[in-house]
Design a protein around this motif. Structure first.
Motif, mmCIF file in Angstrom:
data_model
loop_
_atom_site.group_PDB
_atom_site.id
_atom_site.type_symbol
_atom_site.label_atom_id
_atom_site.label_comp_id
_atom_site.label_asym_id
_atom_site.label_seq_id
_atom_site.Cartn_x
_atom_site.Cartn_y
_atom_site.Cartn_z
ATOM 1 N N TRP A 122 -73.423 -93.177 15.563
ATOM 2 C CA TRP A 122 -73.342 -94.546 16.079
ATOM 3 C C TRP A 122 -74.501 -94.876 17.022
ATOM 4 O O TRP A 122 -74.601 -96.027 17.457
ATOM 5 C CB TRP A 122 -72.017 -94.752 16.821
ATOM 6 C CG TRP A 122 -70.805 -94.473 16.001
ATOM 7 C CD1 TRP A 122 -69.843 -93.546 16.240
ATOM 8 C CD2 TRP A 122 -70.405 -95.141 14.791
ATOM 9 N NE1 TRP A 122 -68.877 -93.565 15.270
ATOM 10 C CE2 TRP A 122 -69.188 -94.547 14.363
ATOM 11 C CE3 TRP A 122 -70.952 -96.172 14.034
ATOM 12 C CZ2 TRP A 122 -68.519 -94.956 13.206
ATOM 13 C CZ3 TRP A 122 -70.280 -96.577 12.883
ATOM 14 C CH2 TRP A 122 -69.090 -95.968 12.485
ATOM 15 N N SER A 140 -74.477 -99.681 14.617
ATOM 16 C CA SER A 140 -73.091 -100.104 14.816
ATOM 17 C C SER A 140 -72.380 -100.474 13.516
ATOM 18 O O SER A 140 -71.240 -100.930 13.544
ATOM 19 C CB SER A 140 -73.046 -101.308 15.765
ATOM 20 O OG SER A 140 -73.815 -102.394 15.244
ATOM 21 N N TYR A 141 -73.048 -100.278 12.386
ATOM 22 C CA TYR A 141 -72.481 -100.689 11.100
ATOM 23 C C TYR A 141 -71.606 -99.586 10.508
ATOM 24 O O TYR A 141 -71.989 -98.410 10.509
ATOM 25 C CB TYR A 141 -73.591 -101.054 10.122
ATOM 26 C CG TYR A 141 -74.522 -102.121 10.645
ATOM 27 C CD1 TYR A 141 -74.147 -103.465 10.621
ATOM 28 C CD2 TYR A 141 -75.765 -101.793 11.166
ATOM 29 C CE1 TYR A 141 -74.986 -104.450 11.108
ATOM 30 C CE2 TYR A 141 -76.623 -102.771 11.658
ATOM 31 C CZ TYR A 141 -76.225 -104.094 11.630
ATOM 32 O OH TYR A 141 -77.058 -105.056 12.125
ATOM 33 N N LYS A 142 -70.468 -99.982 9.956
ATOM 34 C CA LYS A 142 -69.570 -99.015 9.323
ATOM 35 C C LYS A 142 -69.907 -98.784 7.855
ATOM 36 O O LYS A 142 -69.497 -97.771 7.281
ATOM 37 C CB LYS A 142 -68.119 -99.501 9.435
ATOM 38 C CG LYS A 142 -67.522 -99.393 10.831
ATOM 39 C CD LYS A 142 -66.036 -99.737 10.787
ATOM 40 C CE LYS A 142 -65.387 -99.546 12.135
ATOM 41 N NZ LYS A 142 -63.930 -99.856 12.089
ATOM 42 N N GLN A 143 -70.624 -99.740 7.238
ATOM 43 C CA GLN A 143 -70.923 -99.617 5.806
ATOM 44 C C GLN A 143 -72.388 -99.965 5.540
ATOM 45 O O GLN A 143 -72.716 -101.154 5.449
ATOM 46 C CB GLN A 143 -69.997 -100.540 5.000
ATOM 47 C CG GLN A 143 -68.525 -100.211 5.148
ATOM 48 C CD GLN A 143 -67.651 -100.962 4.169
ATOM 49 O OE1 GLN A 143 -68.110 -101.442 3.136
ATOM 50 N NE2 GLN A 143 -66.369 -101.070 4.455
ATOM 51 N N SER A 203 -72.498 -96.002 7.469
ATOM 52 C CA SER A 203 -72.588 -95.499 8.840
ATOM 53 C C SER A 203 -73.461 -94.251 8.949
ATOM 54 O O SER A 203 -73.975 -93.941 10.016
ATOM 55 C CB SER A 203 -71.179 -95.175 9.360
ATOM 56 O OG SER A 203 -70.526 -94.266 8.486
ATOM 57 N N MET A 243 -64.079 -89.549 9.694
ATOM 58 C CA MET A 243 -64.525 -90.933 9.589
ATOM 59 C C MET A 243 -63.426 -91.887 10.050
ATOM 60 O O MET A 243 -62.242 -91.582 9.951
ATOM 61 C CB MET A 243 -64.938 -91.234 8.139
ATOM 62 C CG MET A 243 -66.110 -90.396 7.654
ATOM 63 S SD MET A 243 -66.416 -90.498 5.866
ATOM 64 C CE MET A 243 -66.956 -92.196 5.708
ATOM 65 N N GLU A 274 -64.844 -97.125 7.320
ATOM 66 C CA GLU A 274 -66.196 -96.538 7.329
ATOM 67 C C GLU A 274 -66.547 -95.994 5.949
ATOM 68 O O GLU A 274 -65.714 -95.409 5.264
ATOM 69 C CB GLU A 274 -66.256 -95.420 8.368
ATOM 70 C CG GLU A 274 -67.626 -94.780 8.519
ATOM 71 C CD GLU A 274 -67.653 -93.686 9.573
ATOM 72 O OE1 GLU A 274 -68.723 -93.083 9.760
ATOM 73 O OE2 GLU A 274 -66.599 -93.439 10.208
#
Length: 287
Positions: free
Chosen positions: A118, A122-125, A127, A195, A199
Motif C-alpha cells: 500500500w 491506494s488501489y485495490k485492483q 494492488s 488479501m 482486492e
C-alpha cells in the motif's frame, strides 16, 4: 609484542579476503558483483548495518564471513568440500560460518512486509503483482515425479509478490514441489487469506481460473483478438514488467540456476536472503 600468526580461519586479514579485494581493484565493479552478487558499496553498507544491529555477533565473524555468505549465494555449485577449499577452511567450519552469516543477513535486513504493497499505492485492483519462479534441484530421494514440470528436471517453486507504488518484494512463499501449478500454489500459500475484501492482484494467464482474486490477460489467439482486448493485454503485460524485473534481480546470480544439492530448509533460507538482498539493492539501484 609477538606478531599474531596468520591462520586459514583468520577473519579480517585472511588471504582469501585480500584476494577478492585485489580482484575488485584490478578488474573493477563488474568482477566484484560477479563474485558476490551485489555492488561493492551495497556490501559495505550492509556490513556496517549488520555490525550495528548485531552487537552479540561471534568474535570470529567479520567481513570475510559476509563475503563467504554472499559468494555462496552467487556461486552455490559444488559440494561442501569444494566450497571449504575455496575459502581454505575445514568443511565443518565453512558450514558453521555460512549458517551464521545467512541467519544474520536474514535477521538484520528488513522483513518482507505484505502491507508495504500500500506504500504510495491506494488501489485495490490491482494492488500488487504476483508470479512464481522455479529453481533446479537434484533428484529427490522420494516422489521425484512431484518435482518435475515440463522437462526431465526437478524443481523447487516459489511464489513472489512485488509492490507497484514502491517496487520491492513484499511476499515470498515456498519452496513448493515443481509439479504444482501457480494457481494451486496461491490456494495454499496463504496470500489469498492475507488479501483484503475486494482486492485483486495482477497476474498472468495461468491464474485465469481465479478471476475473482487475480486480474489476468485475455486468453485466445493473439492475431484474432479485437483491438480493445489487445490493448487491454498490452497494459497488463506492460505493468507486469515490474515483477519480471524484480524476479530477474533475484535470479541475477547463479543461485537459482545451478542444480541445488542440499536440503529444502537451507534453500528456503538462501532464497529469503536473496529476496531481502534484492530489496536492499533496490535502495541503491531502483527498478
Amino acid at each position: 609484542m609477538p606478531k599474531r600468526k596468520r591462520t586459514a580461519c583468520s577473519v579480517e586479514s585472511s588471504e582469501m579476503l585480500e584476494k577478492y579485494y585485489e580482484l575488485f581493484q584490478q578488474r573493477g565493479e563488474e568482477s566484484f558483483r560477479g563474485q558476490f552478487g551485489l555492488p561493492s558499496y551495497a556490501v559495505e553498507r550492509l556490513y556496517l548495518r549488520m555490525v550495528k544491529l548485531w552487537p552479540s555477533r561471534p568474535k570470529f565473524w567479520g567481513k570475510s564471513d559476509l563475503l563467504l555468505g554472499l559468494n555462496f549465494l552467487a556461486e552455490p555449485a559444488g559440494n561442501w568440500a569444494a566450497h571449504a577449499a575455496r575459502w581454505r577452511v575445514h568443511p565443518d567450519t565453512f558450514q558453521k560460518r555460512l549458517g551464521t552469516t545467512l541467519a544474520a543477513i536474514d535477521n538484520c535486513l528488513p522483513k518482507l512486509r505484505f502491507e508495504d504493497r500500500w506504500e504510495n499505492w491506494s488501489y485495490k485492483q490491482p494492488s500488487f503483482i504476483i508470479d512464481t519462479f522455479k529453481c533446479p534441484i537434484s533428484e529427490p530421494t522420494m516422489n521425484g515425479w512431484q518435482y518435475i514440470q515440463g522437462t526431465d528436471k526437478w524443481w523447487y517453486k516459489y511464489e513472489v509478490a512485488v509492490a507497484i507504488g514502491s517496487p520491492r518484494i513484499v511476499w515470498l512463499a515456498g519452496p513448493f514441489k515443481g509439479a504444482a501449478s501457480d494457481s494451486s500454489i496461491a490456494d495454499v500459500s496463504g496470500i489469498k487469506n492475507a488479501m483484503v475484501p475486494g482486492e485483486r492482484a495482477l497476474a498472468d494467464k495461468i491464474y485465469r481460473h481465479s478471476k475473482e482474486t487475480f486480474i489476468c490477460p485475455i486468453s485466445g489467439d493473439k492475431g484474432k483478438l479485437p483491438k480493445e482486448e489487445k490493448a487491454y493485454n498490452f497494459l497488463i503485460y506492460s505493468a507486469r514488467q515490474t515483477v519480471e524485473r524484480g524476479i530477474k534481480r533475484m535470479r541475477n546470480g547463479k543461485f537459482s540456476k545451478h542444480t541445488w544439492r542440499y536440503g529444502p530448509h537451507l534453500h528456503k533460507l538462501c532464497m529469503m536472503c536473496q529476496a531481502k538482498l534484492t530489496n536492499w539493492c533496490f535502495l541503491f539501484e531502483p527498478l
